[in-house]
Design a protein around this motif. Structure first.
Motif, PDB file in Angstrom:
ATOM      1  N   UNK A  38       0.819  -1.208   0.000  1.00 49.90           N
ATOM      2  CA  UNK A  38       0.000   0.000   0.000  1.00 49.90           C
ATOM      3  C   UNK A  38       0.851   1.255   0.000  1.00 49.90           C
ATOM      4  N   UNK A  39       2.080   1.141   0.448  1.00 47.57           N
ATOM      5  CA  UNK A  39       2.960   2.308   0.533  1.00 47.57           C
ATOM      6  C   UNK A  39       3.649   2.625  -0.783  1.00 47.57           C
ATOM      7  N   UNK A  40       3.574   1.740  -1.762  1.00 44.59           N
ATOM      8  CA  UNK A  40       4.202   1.963  -3.058  1.00 44.59           C
ATOM      9  C   UNK A  40       3.136   2.046  -4.138  1.00 44.59           C
ATOM     10  N   UNK A  41       3.389   2.883  -5.130  1.00 42.75           N
ATOM     11  CA  UNK A  41       2.460   2.993  -6.253  1.00 42.75           C
ATOM     12  C   UNK A  41       2.409   1.668  -7.010  1.00 42.75           C
ATOM     13  N   UNK A  42       1.173   1.221  -7.293  1.00 42.33           N
ATOM     14  CA  UNK A  42       0.993  -0.060  -7.990  1.00 42.33           C
ATOM     15  C   UNK A  42       1.719  -1.159  -7.220  1.00 42.33           C
ATOM     16  N   UNK A  43       1.442  -1.201  -5.901  1.00 39.48           N
ATOM     17  CA  UNK A  43       2.269  -1.916  -4.943  1.00 39.48           C
ATOM     18  C   UNK A  43       2.573  -3.367  -5.249  1.00 39.48           C
TER      19      UNK A  43
END
Length: 318
Positions: free
Chosen positions: A195-200
């Protein structure tokens, strides 16, 4: 006079290497709509000779704009990393759930490969009960670790065997120790990494399986490793997933892609452990609201149709 100034401007723009400057090309593109009406106001006798010059001006502006766009895209890719592909995760659909066998294998990959550097401070052993392990298995797993507890009645700290209420152990005592052990880099906590990364999910899988030898013309420090999906391309973490690095309990072949898929599924569950319950509750509400809609449609069509279609006539004569 205006035509002469424009001709000198075009001749100045056509100097070698002039359009290779992004700032000049951008200003040229802004100036093109302003110059066009002035060209249209020239004498009718010279309109035929002005059209090729106008076309050349717009062509030069378009070439400069495309050059700037290419440079901007390349710099954005170098800054944010290569765009990762989209993978067909089985739990993405609205009617699908997690693959719990994959969650169990992914926890095994995390324990044997990732836990030496990365923590999962938001996950407790009891969260794994009924998801990947039975309660007895979880208790035995928690008892294998030593937890610092206290203070005791004497005011001293002591160690005890772990319990299911304890969180997963952290590899380092503090951030400074983690940075010292990893050459200044701080391994992020993986509890919410998808959830902390784009397109995790796609990003984590592409990062774990995307290590390559750095291409010609690219130089990185000896302690770094090349990964095009990581911002900047140079990452401290070496390639951790290799074929046969883990021996699965269920006999599944531990290929690099299989381990990447399993550990990403486990991390996705860790970030959204309530996903299955949320989807089930959503389907229940959709079913109930569908019944309410049918009932409202029935009353609207059958019960209230007599009143709605009634016509009142005012007899003013009698």
């Amino acid at each position: 006079m205006r035509t002469g100034k424009i001709n000198r401007l075009i001749a100045h723009f056509s100097l070698p290497g002039f359009l290779s400057q992004p700032s000049v090309a951008a200003s040229l593109l802004k100036a093109a709509p302003i110059l066009t009406p002035k060209l249209g106001q020239a004498e009718s006798g010279s309109s035929g000779s002005q059209f090729p010059k106008t076309t050349a001006l717009f062509g030069a502006g378009a070439s400069g704009f495309l050059g700037c766009a290419t440079i901007a895209y390349a710099s954005d890719e170098a800054e944010h990393g290569l765009d990762c592909p989209s993978y067909p995760w089985p739990h993405i659909s609205i009617l699908s759930s997690y693959d719990h066998s994959s969650i169990r294998r992914g926890h095994q990959v995390y324990q044997q490969v990732c836990a030496s550097c990365h923590s999962m401070s938001l996950i407790s052993y009891r969260d794994l009960v009924g998801v990947a392990y039975a309660e007895e298995e979880t208790k035995a797993m928690a008892a294998e670790i030593e937890v610092v507890d206290g203070p005791s009645d004497e005011g001293k700290m002591f160690t005890r065997p772990g319990k299911v209420s304890d969180r997963l152990p952290q590899p380092y005592t503090n951030e400074q120790a983690a940075r010292f052990a990893n050459g200044g880099a701080y391994p992020p906590d993986l509890s919410l990494i998808t959830k902390a990364r784009h397109n995790g999910q796609n990003y984590v899988f592409a990062l774990l399986t995307g290590y390559h030898d750095y291409p010609a013309g690219v130089t990185i420090r000896d302690e770094l490793h090349y990964n095009p999906y990581f911002p900047g391309g140079a990452i401290v973490m070496p390639k951790m997933l290799n074929d046969g690095a883990v021996e699965y309990e269920d006999g599944t072949p531990a290929t690099e892609a299989q381990m990447g898929k399993d550990v990403v599924t486990f991390l996705s569950w860790a970030a959204e452990p309530e996903m299955e319950e949320r989807k089930l509750m959503g389907l229940k509400w959709i079913f109930v609201l569908s019944l309410v809609l049918l009932q409202a449609g029935y009353y609207r069509r059958m019960r209230w149709s007599v009143l709605i279609s009634r016509k009142l006539v005012l007899d003013v004569v009698n």
